[in-house]
Design a protein around this motif. Sequence first.
Motif: not given
Length: 100
Positions: A57-76
């Motif tokens: 499987f592959i995810f292709y993701e685009i985030w506004e910035n690194n902060e948004a990605l870090q919030q995603h990684v910490q999400s429930s």
Amino acid sequence: MNTQANKPLTVVATIKAKPEHAEQIKSELLKLTAASQTDQGCIQYTLHQDNANPNGFIFYEIWENNEALQQHVQSSHFQHYAKVSEGMVDEFVITEMTSL
């Protein structure tokens, strides 16, 4: 000054499920996709399955910035995926990129 700082962050996440867990991983990845697409700062979050190897499987993701990605990684929902998939995945590789 880093000119890439103002550009969206592209992420390619490669997941190789253990064959005996591929269907369960797929189900969990689909749940993760639905939840992640509503994350703040998420521009694109799409899941793909390898046509030649259904364990891939592959995810292709685009985030506004690194902060948004870090919030995603910490999400429930991401933390839930990490917990339920433990021991079911042979490989999980994250590649962060910036478009040129």
